[in-house]
Design an enzyme around this catalytic site. Structure first.
Site, PDB file in Angstrom:
ATOM      1  N   GLU A 127       0.859  -1.183   0.000  1.00 16.58           N
ATOM      2  CA  GLU A 127       0.000   0.000   0.000  1.00 16.58           C
ATOM      3  C   GLU A 127       0.895   1.233   0.000  1.00 16.58           C
ATOM      4  OE1 GLU A 127      -2.779   0.390   3.264  1.00 16.58           O
ATOM      5  OE2 GLU A 127      -3.822   2.007   2.250  1.00 16.58           O
ATOM      6  N   GLU A 270      -2.536  -4.131   6.781  1.00 14.11           N
ATOM      7  CA  GLU A 270      -3.629  -5.111   6.878  1.00 14.11           C
ATOM      8  C   GLU A 270      -3.661  -6.143   5.752  1.00 14.11           C
ATOM      9  OE1 GLU A 270      -4.057  -1.749   6.201  1.00 14.11           O
ATOM     10  OE2 GLU A 270      -5.617  -1.470   4.686  1.00 14.11           O
ATOM     11  N   HIS A 303      -6.928  -2.457  14.898  1.00 18.89           N
ATOM     12  CA  HIS A 303      -7.098  -1.679  13.664  1.00 18.89           C
ATOM     13  C   HIS A 303      -6.871  -2.554  12.432  1.00 18.89           C
ATOM     14  CE1 HIS A 303      -6.805   2.099  11.232  1.00 18.89           C
ATOM     15  NE2 HIS A 303      -6.020   1.328  10.491  1.00 18.89           N
ATOM     16  N   GLU A 304      -5.747  -3.239  12.413  1.00 20.07           N
ATOM     17  CA  GLU A 304      -5.423  -4.043  11.216  1.00 20.07           C
ATOM     18  C   GLU A 304      -6.394  -5.211  11.086  1.00 20.07           C
ATOM     19  OE1 GLU A 304      -3.522  -2.441   9.397  1.00 20.07           O
ATOM     20  OE2 GLU A 304      -2.654  -1.151  10.948  1.00 20.07           O
TER      21      GLU A 304
HETATM   22  N1  TRP Z   1      -3.156   0.754   5.684  1.00 24.40           N
HETATM   23  C1  TRP Z   1      -2.194   0.936   6.739  1.00 24.40           C
HETATM   24  C2  TRP Z   1      -3.011   1.173   7.978  1.00 24.40           C
HETATM   25  O1  TRP Z   1      -3.523   2.189   8.228  1.00 24.40           O
HETATM   26  C3  TRP Z   1      -1.284   2.101   6.503  1.00 24.40           C
HETATM   27  C4  TRP Z   1       0.056   1.804   5.942  1.00 24.40           C
HETATM   28  C5  TRP Z   1       0.922   0.874   6.345  1.00 24.40           C
HETATM   29  C6  TRP Z   1       0.756   2.532   4.944  1.00 24.40           C
HETATM   30  N2  TRP Z   1       2.088   0.983   5.648  1.00 24.40           N
HETATM   31  C7  TRP Z   1       2.006   1.973   4.778  1.00 24.40           C
HETATM   32  C8  TRP Z   1       0.420   3.628   4.165  1.00 24.40           C
HETATM   33  C9  TRP Z   1       2.938   2.475   3.889  1.00 24.40           C
HETATM   34  C10 TRP Z   1       1.353   4.111   3.260  1.00 24.40           C
HETATM   35  C11 TRP Z   1       2.593   3.548   3.113  1.00 24.40           C
HETATM   36  O2  TRP Z   1      -3.282   0.303   8.701  1.00 24.40           O
HETATM   37 ZN    ZN Z   2      -5.603   1.514   8.524  1.00 24.53          ZN
END
Ligand code: TRP
Ligand code: ZN
Length: 885
Positions: A127, A270, A303-304
């Protein structure tokens, strides 16, 4: 690094994908000096885009293309086009298979995006747009596919091979290598892909779901951390149960895995069935992790896990919709934490954080709506606005619809959109349809940036016995928009009589009174609500529980605030009254300091806090929260022009006054609590957090007195605590004390004891970097030379540089600009190998508008120096150019 000026991307340009990927089959061959990735993509024309067959543009960056096939035909250069961001093919049939092989270099990937190595292990972070650094793909969240992944690696170095879904086969390979194949049957976008290979141990457990299915739970860590996983495992099981009970959401795969890695740009990720975590958000045990760290682990695990539904089963159509999953999931995890611990304390912490940091972001050059309408680099939009304000927006829907109505809406949302990639509008539509309400105006919270102001005035008519409240809302201009339309602002309130009792509430158009607290919806620029049958002029308790993320103003006198501190039935507002009283007192002192007058503090603050301190009925965590003065960063945020020295001087003066005046009360409570801590084994639970938080804030005040018995108590706590919460507080208290010798001894013995535990060393760095004593920059520079520091590790950068620039305002904002120069140098260096971290560390410099003209000039000069420093990543380019615009 970019080769051209990065381009702005707009929500209004969104188009559905030309092609879809139904199946993705991946094979990874991991070697020490390169990795080979073979991808087979089973694709078809997206019927929603019509019949023609336009060119297929696969995303790909930093990939060395070895071969490409379309169906069974090998393609040669000329059959396709290759740029540094795309592989372009021409399909000739509506259904086809693309096969590619690429070579990549995880072993030298310092950006920690895509496939990289953390210590001896391979891991991924995809992500938002990291998958394109692994293979050629349609790397966008509205392209969802099943994945089958085979990982091949040396058996000895990488005995554990993991990917998403369920394990389906494994076996030995030649040359001491082995392989494992994983299959994820759930359609998912590529950003949820994950792979891990390493020498890992795991803690195992099981969870029985509400339909009696058994799920295997595994937390994988490096062997030395195997004794620090139990708290995360407990948190995971609690999260799984809570999501069943509160949202009716059951887990779907047969196995759920968490892997802890030391090098990670954010908190955790996640990935479907295979969450990858920053080790700081997994590892926790009494001896090495503080209460705050335990609570963070619990919250991040939740959260995850919650993302499995709010993010994975139902995902985002495009990255402008990021808050669809993040705002909702933060709301879910904060409610979970509230249910597991103290609801009021959790709300206080969240609101204090939001008002200090998100409000500052919303008032700065990077301000954007919860659903932004443009961006250059999506990594820059994982912001407090998308996460924390986004959560507040979901909370307001919950407040407006009530718990039951909200649940009906979330049930409809999950049912209607399971397996889809959707928008914030779809979420709202489900809430509307399930409840028969119209949220059209409410949706402005998604499209308008800036923190609304809500000015409240009152009018009491003693003859008619009516009490009116007039609400006037406005929203400051932000870079995207000057004129704002009125928001829907839910204001929860109550009215108190002179005895502090709540008055039954009856609005002018109602037949009878009902309830003593209720939610008014303010929808117009100016709006008056009139209560009838009000026998005496009441005192309003406004915005209970912080029912909307606004800046509320009401002309409370200090005596009225003290009254609310004592009598308000809403715990949040009791705290809030104390904060407002402190702000008034502090602002008066700031003024005195600026005029060169001697500082004279309003003693009513002392008396108010004396009664809080003496209140044995009050939750000890609440006592601790009420004793905590608003931070320098919050005082900065609420200033028109922040006077760094005056804020620091006023706050330190107040702390010292409180410490001297309340010494006996603080000492009594400190000793009582320390005594219980001494004889009670560590427990990570709310009442124990509460006891230690009061004990620890008491100790930090007491040390300001400079009394020898306090130094002795601090040394006793430092040496004899069985847990990091007490030990680290004692260390911090010593670090901020004038006792140079004891301080040096404590720092050295702590470092010697914990030198092999990187997360504890992060705390050791932070405590020193955040100390407001003179010479802060020099200390940070020296600590950067310490063997435990490593600029390539984001946790270390955050612990030292982040703590200095974000928490040590008096040193960072040194009038000579040395702090700014230091940060700019660091950002330029980080930009060269980890753009996401570089861009995040830059945030303090973007706040230049808050400061005096001399500091503004110095800060802007550093931003310009960064801008002119050469090849900038899109991440840093966007923040710097918007900050200077
Ligand atoms: N989706 C992840 C969260 O909020 C966020 C995240 C994890 C993320 N690693 C990242 C966003 C690297 C940008 C880049 O739980
Ligand atoms: Zn998140």
């Amino acid at each position: 690094m970019r080769t051209e000026q990065p381009q702005m991307i707009y929500l209004k340009d969104y188009q559905a994908p030309e092609y879809l990927i139904d199946e993705t089959h991946l094979t990874f061959e991991l070697f020490e000096d390169h990795t080979l990735v073979h991808a087979q993509l089973v694709m078809r024309r997206n019927p929603a885009r019509g019949a023609g067959l336009p060119a297929l543009e696969l995303d790909g960056q930093q990939l060395e293309l070895l071969s490409v096939k379309l169906d069974d035909a090998d393609l040669v250069p000329g059959d396709y086009q290759l740029t540094d961001s795309h592989l372009v093919l021409q399909p000739t049939t509506a259904q086809f298979v693309v096969d590619t092989s690429v070579k990549i270099h995880p072993e030298s990937n310092t950006a920690l995006e895509g496939l990289y190595k953390s210590g001896g292990m391979f891991c991924t972070q995809c992500e938002a747009e990291g998958f394109r650094k692994i293979t050629y793909y349609l790397d966008r969240p509205d392209v969802m596919s099943t994945f089958t992944t085979t990982v091949v690696a040396e058996q000895h170095r990488y005995p554990i091979l993991l990917s998403n879904g369920n394990p389906i086969a494994s076996g030995p390979d030649e040359d001491g290598r082995h392989w494992a194949t994983w299959e994820d049957p759930f359609m998912k976008p590529a950003y949820l892909f994950a792979l891990v290979a390493g020498d890992l141990w795991c803690v195992e457990d099981t969870f029985t779901t509400m339909t009696d299915r058994t799920v295997a739970l595994r937390i994988y860590v490096e062997p030395e951390n195997i004794d620090k996983c139990q708290h995360a495992m407990n948190s995971l099981k609690k999260s799984m149960r809570w999501d069943e009970e509160v949202y009716g959401r059951e887990y779907d795969l047969d196995i759920f895995m968490i892997v802890a890695v030391n090098d990670f740009n954010m908190g955790a990720m996640e990935n479907k069935g295979l969450n990858i975590f920053n080790s700081s958000c997994v590892l926790a045990r009494a001896e090495t992790a503080t209460d705050a760290a335990h609570q963070r682990v619990e919250a991040v695990v939740a959260h995850e896990y919650f993302h499995n539904w709010s993010g994975n089963r139902v995902t985002c159509r495009d990255w402008f919709q990021l808050s669809l999953k993040e705002g909702f999931t933060v709301f879910r995890d904060s409610e979970f934490s509230a249910d597991m611990n103290s609801r009021t304390v959790k709300r206080i912490e969240d609101v204090a954080f939001l008002r200090t940091h998100q409000f500052a972001e919303d008032a700065g050059p990077m301000a954007h709506a919860v659903r932004p309408d443009s961006f250059i680099e999506i990594s820059n939009f994982y912001t407090l606005t998308v996460y924390e304000k986004g959560s507040e927006v979901v909370r307001m829907i919950h407040t407006l619809l009530g718990a039951e109505g909200f649940r009906k809406g979330s049930d409809l949302y999950f049912e209607r959109h399971d397996g889809q990639a959707v928008t914030c509008d779809d979420f709202i539509k489900a809430m509307e349809d399930a409840n028969g309400v119209d949220l059209t105006q409410f949706k402005r919270w998604y499209s308008q940036a800036g923190t609304p102001r809500l000015a409240v005035s009152e009018q009491y008519d003693a003859v008619l016995k009516t009490y009116s409240l007039t609400f006037a809302q406005s929203c400051p201009a932000t870079p995207d928009k000057v004129e704002k339309l009125p928001f829907v602002i839910p204001v929860e309130l109550g009215l108190l009589n002179a005895q502090g009792a709540e008055i039954p509430l009856q609005l002018a158009d109602e037949a009878a009174a009902s309830g003593t607290t209720r939610v008014l919806s303010v929808t117009e620029s100016e709006q008056t609500f009139t209560f009838v049958g009000v026998a005496e002029k009441p005192l309003p308790s406004l915005l209970r529980g912080f029912s909307a993320p606004v800046k509320l103003s009401f002309a409370y006198s200090r005596d009225q605030l003290m009254f609310l501190m004592q009598h308000d039935t809403d715990g949040f507002n009791r705290w809030e009254a104390g904060q407002q009283l402190s702000v008034q007192v502090l602002q008066e002192l700031i003024g005195q300091h600026q005029r060169g007058e001697p500082l004279v503090m309003d003693q009513r603050l002392v008396e108010a806090l004396r009664s809080v301190l003496g209140n044995q009925q009050l939750d000890q965590a609440m006592v601790a929260e009420m004793l905590s003065l608003p931070g320098e960063a919050y005082l900065t945020e609420i200033s028109e022009v922040a006077d760094v020295e005056a804020i620091h001087a006023a706050r330190e003066f107040t702390r010292k006054q409180l410490a001297d005046s309340l010494f006996d009360g603080l000492w009594t409570r400190y000793q009582a609590n320390r005594e219980i801590s001494r004889v009670t084994p560590y427990v990570a639970a709310a009442e124990h957090f509460a006891r230690r938080s009061l004990q620890n804030i008491a100790l930090s005040y007491l040390m300001l007195s400079g009394q020898p018995q306090v130094l002795a108590a601090t040394l006793e706590q430092f040496e004899h605590s069985d847990n990091m919460t007490e030990r680290l507080t004692a260390l911090a208290v010593l670090v901020n004390s004038p006792f140079a010798e004891d301080k040096a001894k404590a720092l050295a013995s702590f470092a010697e004891h914990f030198k092999d535990n990187p997360l504890v060393m992060d705390q050791w760095f932070s405590v020193q970097a955040a100390s407001g004593l003179p010479g802060g920059l020099q200390r940070v520079r020296e600590l950067m030379q310490h063997p435990a520091f490593n600029i390539k590790n984001p946790n270390k950068v955050r612990a030292l540089v982040g703590a200095f620039a974000g928490q040590n305002l008096i040193n960072f904002h040194a009038a000579d600009g040395s702090g700014y120069r230091f940060l700019a140098d660091l950002v330029i260096e980080l930009n060269g190998f980890n753009p996401q971290i570089a861009s995040r560390q830059l945030a303090p410099l973007t706040r230049w508008r808050k400061y005096d003209s001399a500091r503004q000039a110095l800060m802007k000069a550093e931003l310009e120096r960064i801008r002119n420093s050469g090849e900038l990543s899109s991440d840093v380019f966007e923040v710097v150019s918007k900050s200077l615009a």
